[in-house]
Scaffold this motif. Structure first.
Motif, PDB file in Angstrom:
ATOM      1  N   ALA A  33      14.969 -17.849  14.697  1.00 49.13           N
ATOM      2  CA  ALA A  33      13.537 -17.718  14.871  1.00 49.13           C
ATOM      3  C   ALA A  33      13.438 -16.748  16.181  1.00 49.13           C
ATOM      4  CB  ALA A  33      12.893 -18.623  15.040  1.00 49.13           C
ATOM      5  N   ALA A  34      14.422 -16.012  16.743  1.00 50.87           N
ATOM      6  CA  ALA A  34      14.216 -15.140  17.984  1.00 50.87           C
ATOM      7  C   ALA A  34      13.726 -13.784  17.508  1.00 50.87           C
ATOM      8  CB  ALA A  34      15.505 -15.044  18.848  1.00 50.87           C
ATOM      9  N   HIS A  35      13.014 -13.100  18.216  1.00 51.16           N
ATOM     10  CA  HIS A  35      12.316 -11.772  17.965  1.00 51.16           C
ATOM     11  C   HIS A  35      13.406 -10.791  18.135  1.00 51.16           C
ATOM     12  CE1 HIS A  35      10.586  -7.889  18.817  1.00 51.16           C
ATOM     13  NE2 HIS A  35       9.741  -8.434  17.870  1.00 51.16           N
ATOM     14  N   VAL A  36      13.790  -9.943  17.122  1.00 45.46           N
ATOM     15  CA  VAL A  36      14.785  -8.895  17.328  1.00 45.46           C
ATOM     16  C   VAL A  36      13.986  -7.478  17.084  1.00 45.46           C
ATOM     17  CG1 VAL A  36      16.746  -7.705  15.912  1.00 45.46           C
ATOM     18  CG2 VAL A  36      16.425 -10.600  15.677  1.00 45.46           C
ATOM     19  N   VAL A  37      12.985  -7.253  16.360  1.00 44.58           N
ATOM     20  CA  VAL A  37      12.293  -5.789  16.274  1.00 44.58           C
ATOM     21  C   VAL A  37      11.072  -6.237  15.446  1.00 44.58           C
ATOM     22  CG1 VAL A  37      13.421  -5.409  14.132  1.00 44.58           C
ATOM     23  CG2 VAL A  37      12.505  -3.618  15.631  1.00 44.58           C
ATOM     24  N   THR A  38       9.922  -5.277  15.990  1.00 44.31           N
ATOM     25  CA  THR A  38       8.864  -5.197  15.417  1.00 44.31           C
ATOM     26  C   THR A  38       8.764  -3.824  14.872  1.00 44.31           C
ATOM     27  OG1 THR A  38       7.677  -6.594  16.884  1.00 44.31           O
ATOM     28  CG2 THR A  38       6.048  -5.114  15.700  1.00 44.31           C
ATOM     29  N   ALA A  39       8.675  -3.679  13.647  1.00 44.66           N
ATOM     30  CA  ALA A  39       8.591  -2.402  12.856  1.00 44.66           C
ATOM     31  C   ALA A  39       6.997  -2.147  12.440  1.00 44.66           C
ATOM     32  CB  ALA A  39       9.429  -2.470  11.521  1.00 44.66           C
ATOM     33  N   THR A  40       6.796  -0.952  12.883  1.00 44.86           N
ATOM     34  CA  THR A  40       5.365  -0.555  12.512  1.00 44.86           C
ATOM     35  C   THR A  40       5.402   0.440  11.649  1.00 44.86           C
ATOM     36  OG1 THR A  40       4.624  -1.490  14.842  1.00 44.86           O
ATOM     37  CG2 THR A  40       3.048   0.182  13.756  1.00 44.86           C
ATOM     38  N   SER A  41       4.565   0.465  10.653  1.00 48.17           N
ATOM     39  CA  SER A  41       4.382   1.650   9.694  1.00 48.17           C
ATOM     40  C   SER A  41       2.855   1.868   9.430  1.00 48.17           C
ATOM     41  CB  SER A  41       4.963   1.141   8.244  1.00 48.17           C
ATOM     42  OG  SER A  41       6.445   1.229   8.415  1.00 48.17           O
ATOM     43  N   ILE A  42       2.772   3.317   9.304  1.00 49.41           N
ATOM     44  CA  ILE A  42       1.252   3.567   8.819  1.00 49.41           C
ATOM     45  C   ILE A  42       1.567   4.239   7.581  1.00 49.41           C
ATOM     46  CG2 ILE A  42      -0.411   5.225   9.343  1.00 49.41           C
ATOM     47  CD1 ILE A  42       0.096   4.943  12.513  1.00 49.41           C
ATOM     48  N   LEU A  43       0.839   3.948   6.540  1.00 50.95           N
ATOM     49  CA  LEU A  43       1.143   4.486   5.145  1.00 50.95           C
ATOM     50  C   LEU A  43      -0.454   5.415   5.019  1.00 50.95           C
ATOM     51  CD1 LEU A  43       1.999   1.483   3.063  1.00 50.95           C
ATOM     52  CD2 LEU A  43       3.356   3.173   4.092  1.00 50.95           C
ATOM     53  N   LEU A  44      -0.294   6.385   4.447  1.00 49.08           N
ATOM     54  CA  LEU A  44      -1.378   7.423   4.067  1.00 49.08           C
ATOM     55  C   LEU A  44      -1.498   7.134   2.585  1.00 49.08           C
ATOM     56  CD1 LEU A  44      -3.573   9.321   4.825  1.00 49.08           C
ATOM     57  CD2 LEU A  44      -1.867  11.018   4.595  1.00 49.08           C
ATOM     58  N   ILE A  45      -2.732   6.797   2.189  1.00 50.85           N
ATOM     59  CA  ILE A  45      -3.125   6.532   0.763  1.00 50.85           C
ATOM     60  C   ILE A  45      -4.222   7.681   0.372  1.00 50.85           C
ATOM     61  CG2 ILE A  45      -3.741   4.865  -0.992  1.00 50.85           C
ATOM     62  CD1 ILE A  45      -1.371   3.843   0.907  1.00 50.85           C
ATOM     63  N   GLY A  46      -3.720   8.338  -0.516  1.00 49.75           N
ATOM     64  CA  GLY A  46      -4.707   9.329  -1.218  1.00 49.75           C
ATOM     65  C   GLY A  46      -5.951   8.729  -1.700  1.00 49.75           C
ATOM     66  N   GLY A  47      -6.883   8.918  -1.922  1.00 46.55           N
ATOM     67  CA  GLY A  47      -8.184   8.483  -2.554  1.00 46.55           C
ATOM     68  C   GLY A  47      -8.112   8.921  -4.191  1.00 46.55           C
ATOM     69  N   ASP A  48      -9.032   8.175  -4.993  1.00 49.42           N
ATOM     70  CA  ASP A  48      -9.144   8.421  -6.275  1.00 49.42           C
ATOM     71  C   ASP A  48      -9.318  10.009  -6.592  1.00 49.42           C
ATOM     72  OD1 ASP A  48      -8.230   5.965  -6.992  1.00 49.42           O
ATOM     73  OD2 ASP A  48     -10.288   5.089  -6.895  1.00 49.42           O
TER      74      ASP A  48
END
Length: 148
Positions: free
Chosen positions: A132-147
């Motif tokens: 349970a030790a922290h290894v990495v935090t991965a941050t993602s940004i997803l761009l979602i197109g509109g309808d």
């Protein structure tokens, strides 16, 4: 359906453990042209103080993908894969990923921001080892197109 702003603050269940294999690390290193010997040669990794080969930094995406699949499967998310672009990726490491690690990830949604008819969804996957030790935090940004 637009992206659900109520996703912000949502945390998903931890993923099933992912056992990092030496050959998976080697394959990934070849795929991303990571030629340093610690990614493919256990002796080189041991000389640096690690038990086995060290994964290239972007290998965390393999584990994070398990969490993003949870997000995409949410029926109320408003996220359609066919309108999704992976816009940004960052990693914050406590230590490298090493072959033999058993990693679990938990995703939380930290932001939803309207962009035109679409949205940007920011998520963080906390990746931890079997202790349970922290290894990495991965941050993602997803761009979602509109309808349309």
């Amino acid at each position: 359906m637009p992206v659900n702003p109520d996703l912000v603050g949502r945390a998903f269940a931890p993923t099933v453990p992912y056992l990092v294999g030496r050959e998976k690390v080697r394959e990934f290193a070849r795929a991303v042209f990571a030629t340093d010997p610690q990614h493919t040669d256990p002796a080189a990794a041991r000389a640096l103080g690690y038990a086995d080969v060290i994964a290239p930094p972007t290998f965390a995406m393999v584990v994070q993908d398990l969490t993003l699949q949870q997000l995409l499967a949410e029926p109320d998310s408003g996220i359609a894969l066919e309108r999704t672009i992976h816009a940004e990726q960052r990693f914050r490491y406590t230590r490298p990923i090493v072959a033999g690690d058993e990693l679990t990830a938990q995703l939380s949604i930290t932001g939803v921001r309207a962009v035109g008819k679409g949205a940007m969804v920011t998520s963080e996957a906390e990746i931890r080892d079997a202790a349970a030790a922290h290894v990495v935090t991965a941050t993602s940004i997803l761009l979602i197109g509109g309808d349309e």
